[in-house]
Design a protein around this motif. Sequence first.
Motif, PDB file in Angstrom:
ATOM      1  N   ARG A  66      51.636  26.316  48.893  1.00 10.22           N
ATOM      2  CA  ARG A  66      50.821  25.168  48.484  1.00 10.22           C
ATOM      3  C   ARG A  66      49.926  24.710  49.635  1.00 10.22           C
ATOM      4  NH1 ARG A  66      54.694  22.611  46.451  1.00 10.22           N
ATOM      5  NH2 ARG A  66      55.165  21.161  48.150  1.00 10.22           N
ATOM      6  N   GLY A  67      50.464  24.684  50.838  1.00 16.10           N
ATOM      7  CA  GLY A  67      49.672  24.276  51.988  1.00 16.10           C
ATOM      8  C   GLY A  67      48.559  25.250  52.323  1.00 16.10           C
ATOM      9  N   LEU A  68      48.819  26.550  52.175  1.00 16.05           N
ATOM     10  CA  LEU A  68      47.816  27.568  52.476  1.00 16.05           C
ATOM     11  C   LEU A  68      46.707  27.621  51.440  1.00 16.05           C
ATOM     12  CD1 LEU A  68      49.745  30.743  53.736  1.00 16.05           C
ATOM     13  CD2 LEU A  68      48.029  29.419  54.970  1.00 16.05           C
ATOM     14  N   SER A  69      47.068  27.443  50.183  1.00 12.96           N
ATOM     15  CA  SER A  69      46.122  27.633  49.086  1.00 12.96           C
ATOM     16  C   SER A  69      45.397  26.363  48.676  1.00 12.96           C
ATOM     17  CB  SER A  69      46.869  28.185  47.865  1.00 12.96           C
ATOM     18  OG  SER A  69      47.821  27.240  47.391  1.00 12.96           O
ATOM     19  N   GLY A  70      45.996  25.211  48.959  1.00  9.79           N
ATOM     20  CA  GLY A  70      45.441  23.951  48.488  1.00  9.79           C
ATOM     21  C   GLY A  70      45.795  23.660  47.045  1.00  9.79           C
ATOM     22  N   ALA A  71      46.811  24.350  46.513  1.00  2.73           N
ATOM     23  CA  ALA A  71      47.214  24.162  45.122  1.00  2.73           C
ATOM     24  C   ALA A  71      47.892  22.812  44.929  1.00  2.73           C
ATOM     25  CB  ALA A  71      48.149  25.287  44.680  1.00  2.73           C
ATOM     26  N   PHE A  72      47.835  22.321  43.707  1.00  5.32           N
ATOM     27  CA  PHE A  72      48.490  21.072  43.315  1.00  5.32           C
ATOM     28  C   PHE A  72      49.983  21.290  43.131  1.00  5.32           C
ATOM     29  CE2 PHE A  72      49.911  18.417  39.670  1.00  5.32           C
ATOM     30  CZ  PHE A  72      49.776  17.163  40.253  1.00  5.32           C
ATOM     31  N   GLY A  73      50.355  22.429  42.533  1.00  3.58           N
ATOM     32  CA  GLY A  73      51.758  22.758  42.302  1.00  3.58           C
ATOM     33  C   GLY A  73      51.965  24.256  42.373  1.00  3.58           C
ATOM     34  N   VAL A  74      53.143  24.681  42.829  1.00  2.00           N
ATOM     35  CA  VAL A  74      53.455  26.106  42.986  1.00  2.00           C
ATOM     36  C   VAL A  74      54.853  26.380  42.460  1.00  2.00           C
ATOM     37  CG1 VAL A  74      53.794  28.014  44.615  1.00  2.00           C
ATOM     38  CG2 VAL A  74      51.949  26.362  45.003  1.00  2.00           C
ATOM     39  N   VAL A  75      54.983  27.462  41.699  1.00  2.00           N
ATOM     40  CA  VAL A  75      56.285  27.935  41.233  1.00  2.00           C
ATOM     41  C   VAL A  75      56.410  29.412  41.597  1.00  2.00           C
ATOM     42  CG1 VAL A  75      57.770  28.348  39.243  1.00  2.00           C
ATOM     43  CG2 VAL A  75      56.345  26.286  39.326  1.00  2.00           C
ATOM     44  N   THR A 176      44.952  36.741  40.872  1.00  2.00           N
ATOM     45  CA  THR A 176      44.221  36.923  42.129  1.00  2.00           C
ATOM     46  C   THR A 176      44.981  37.809  43.116  1.00  2.00           C
ATOM     47  OG1 THR A 176      45.195  34.955  43.159  1.00  2.00           O
ATOM     48  CG2 THR A 176      43.191  34.630  41.855  1.00  2.00           C
ATOM     49  N   THR A 177      45.854  38.640  42.610  1.00  2.00           N
ATOM     50  CA  THR A 177      46.672  39.495  43.472  1.00  2.00           C
ATOM     51  C   THR A 177      45.830  40.290  44.460  1.00  2.00           C
ATOM     52  OG1 THR A 177      48.408  39.699  41.798  1.00  2.00           O
ATOM     53  CG2 THR A 177      48.299  41.423  43.472  1.00  2.00           C
ATOM     54  N   MET A 178      44.683  40.783  43.997  1.00  2.00           N
ATOM     55  CA  MET A 178      43.841  41.647  44.834  1.00  2.00           C
ATOM     56  C   MET A 178      43.004  40.859  45.842  1.00  2.00           C
ATOM     57  SD  MET A 178      43.725  44.960  43.402  1.00  2.00           S
ATOM     58  CE  MET A 178      42.054  45.478  43.113  1.00  2.00           C
ATOM     59  N   THR A 179      42.921  39.557  45.661  1.00  2.00           N
ATOM     60  CA  THR A 179      42.027  38.743  46.499  1.00  2.00           C
ATOM     61  C   THR A 179      42.758  37.505  46.986  1.00  2.00           C
ATOM     62  OG1 THR A 179      41.191  37.717  44.457  1.00  2.00           O
ATOM     63  CG2 THR A 179      39.916  39.541  45.382  1.00  2.00           C
ATOM     64  N   PRO A 180      43.532  37.613  48.056  1.00  2.00           N
ATOM     65  CA  PRO A 180      44.314  36.477  48.563  1.00  2.00           C
ATOM     66  C   PRO A 180      43.429  35.299  48.973  1.00  2.00           C
ATOM     67  CG  PRO A 180      45.026  38.538  49.557  1.00  2.00           C
ATOM     68  CD  PRO A 180      43.760  38.827  48.825  1.00  2.00           C
ATOM     69  N   TRP A 181      44.090  34.188  49.308  1.00  2.00           N
ATOM     70  CA  TRP A 181      43.402  32.916  49.543  1.00  2.00           C
ATOM     71  C   TRP A 181      42.445  32.960  50.718  1.00  2.00           C
ATOM     72  CZ3 TRP A 181      49.008  32.790  49.697  1.00  2.00           C
ATOM     73  CH2 TRP A 181      49.570  32.710  48.421  1.00  2.00           C
ATOM     74  N   ASN A 182      42.657  33.853  51.674  1.00  2.00           N
ATOM     75  CA  ASN A 182      41.749  33.906  52.831  1.00  2.00           C
ATOM     76  C   ASN A 182      40.455  34.644  52.528  1.00  2.00           C
ATOM     77  OD1 ASN A 182      43.255  36.293  52.653  1.00  2.00           O
ATOM     78  ND2 ASN A 182      43.141  36.700  54.838  1.00  2.00           N
ATOM     79  N   ILE A 183      40.342  35.291  51.342  1.00  2.00           N
ATOM     80  CA  ILE A 183      39.071  35.922  50.993  1.00  2.00           C
ATOM     81  C   ILE A 183      38.514  35.417  49.658  1.00  2.00           C
ATOM     82  CG2 ILE A 183      39.596  37.998  52.320  1.00  2.00           C
ATOM     83  CD1 ILE A 183      40.056  39.498  49.726  1.00  2.00           C
ATOM     84  N   PHE A 184      39.285  34.599  48.931  1.00  2.00           N
ATOM     85  CA  PHE A 184      38.814  34.059  47.658  1.00  2.00           C
ATOM     86  C   PHE A 184      39.336  32.647  47.472  1.00  2.00           C
ATOM     87  CE2 PHE A 184      39.607  33.707  42.926  1.00  2.00           C
ATOM     88  CZ  PHE A 184      38.279  33.457  42.591  1.00  2.00           C
ATOM     89  N   ASP A 185      38.425  31.694  47.325  1.00  2.00           N
ATOM     90  CA  ASP A 185      38.781  30.298  47.089  1.00  2.00           C
ATOM     91  C   ASP A 185      38.808  30.068  45.581  1.00  2.00           C
ATOM     92  OD1 ASP A 185      38.975  27.541  46.855  1.00  2.00           O
ATOM     93  OD2 ASP A 185      37.601  27.124  48.506  1.00  2.00           O
ATOM     94  N   ALA A 186      39.994  30.183  44.997  1.00  3.37           N
ATOM     95  CA  ALA A 186      40.130  30.122  43.542  1.00  3.37           C
ATOM     96  C   ALA A 186      39.649  28.784  42.984  1.00  3.37           C
ATOM     97  CB  ALA A 186      41.578  30.381  43.137  1.00  3.37           C
ATOM     98  N   LYS A 187      40.052  27.707  43.593  1.00  2.00           N
ATOM     99  CA  LYS A 187      39.686  26.382  43.081  1.00  2.00           C
ATOM    100  C   LYS A 187      38.173  26.191  43.091  1.00  2.00           C
ATOM    101  CE  LYS A 187      40.631  21.438  43.681  1.00  2.00           C
ATOM    102  NZ  LYS A 187      41.385  20.420  44.472  1.00  2.00           N
TER     103      LYS A 187
END
Length: 399
Positions: A66-75, A176-187
Amino acid sequence: MKFATKALRLGAHDAHGAMRFPIYQSAAFEAKDAAALEAVFKGQSANHAYTRSTNPTTQEFEARVRGLSGAFGVVATASGMGAISNVLLGLLKTGDNFIATNHLFGNTISLFNTLFEDMGIEVRYVEHASEVEAHIDANTRLFFCEALSNPQLSIVDFEALNPVLKAHNIPLVVDTTMTPWNIFDAKAHGVDVEVVSATKFISGGGHVLGGLVLEYGTFDWAKAPNLANFYAKFGPNAFIAKLRKETYRNLGACLSPQSAYLLALGLETLDLRVKRSCESALRLAQTLEKKGLKVHYPLLESSPYCDLATKTFSQGGALLSLDMGSKEAAYALMDSFKIFKRGTNIQDNKSLAIAPYHTIYAEFSHDQKSAWGVGEGLIRLSIGLEDPEDLETDFTEIL
């Protein structure tokens, strides 16, 4: 803090000062009294009762994501397919439909076309974002795609897609398996719910299975018919509450404490590994294309997705595909490899090669595979951490 620093610094403080948050290897947890146990079961307490629902080690991993991605919730789930199943079964019921791109991982298509079909849930496939609106009706509950498809390496135009989905109150669910948070900002690209196979880049070594569901707090769940009861009780937390209290808990696809511990370690070197693999993939793709091979990689100037990839991702991913024209040619090349290992999985630290038509998509017809862009001579290459010069030598016979 920048991404690489956060990956190392985020995390809860252990009571004993351990540099690694410990593995809580226990199925059940004791409550201080009967009332405290009741509070956990009613959701009135954040304490733990049973690892199938929550576990301190798994919770720590979720918090770091959650801290790395900026997500609201993680499961966190037991696998990437577990993440997809949890999300879609949390949002869909019999009689509903959803829209998906026709360039998807083989097991994802199998899930949609078998289990979901048996449950009376319809999937409507589209080729381009421009086709989506024509497939929407009153029972359409979500849109699903892969940020960068496996193995076709196609890209969805999120800029064109998002206004259509927002106009019809349809959440965007993206693998987003192929594009982790350091190369793709999903939000930033309008993704409401993200699913990830943590088995891949996060694990790195291919030594542990895991999955993740990330919700960005960007969709109004009051507009999701199947979450009405949960929205009435939990408001903006409705989706995560639905997973925690129903779908995730009842399906039982929980991540084990050992796996959570190992995946948390993988987060620490994620940035380094992703960058190295992506740089090597681009270099190899350029080398092979210059030698006359038909190469699919999104950052090649010859790719129809080059402009979109440059606009969407900071790097092009660690996968490339070769079209060798025939099964015989593909197998001959694969059998000549000394560095690439012949096996499934992607984004391992070791480079891997597989022919998807004859393996991952083996249960489907030729016409289906052709429609999905999976040819008989296609080789999927997952680029690992070896020296790129060594990887190039594996193609000596055809270069």
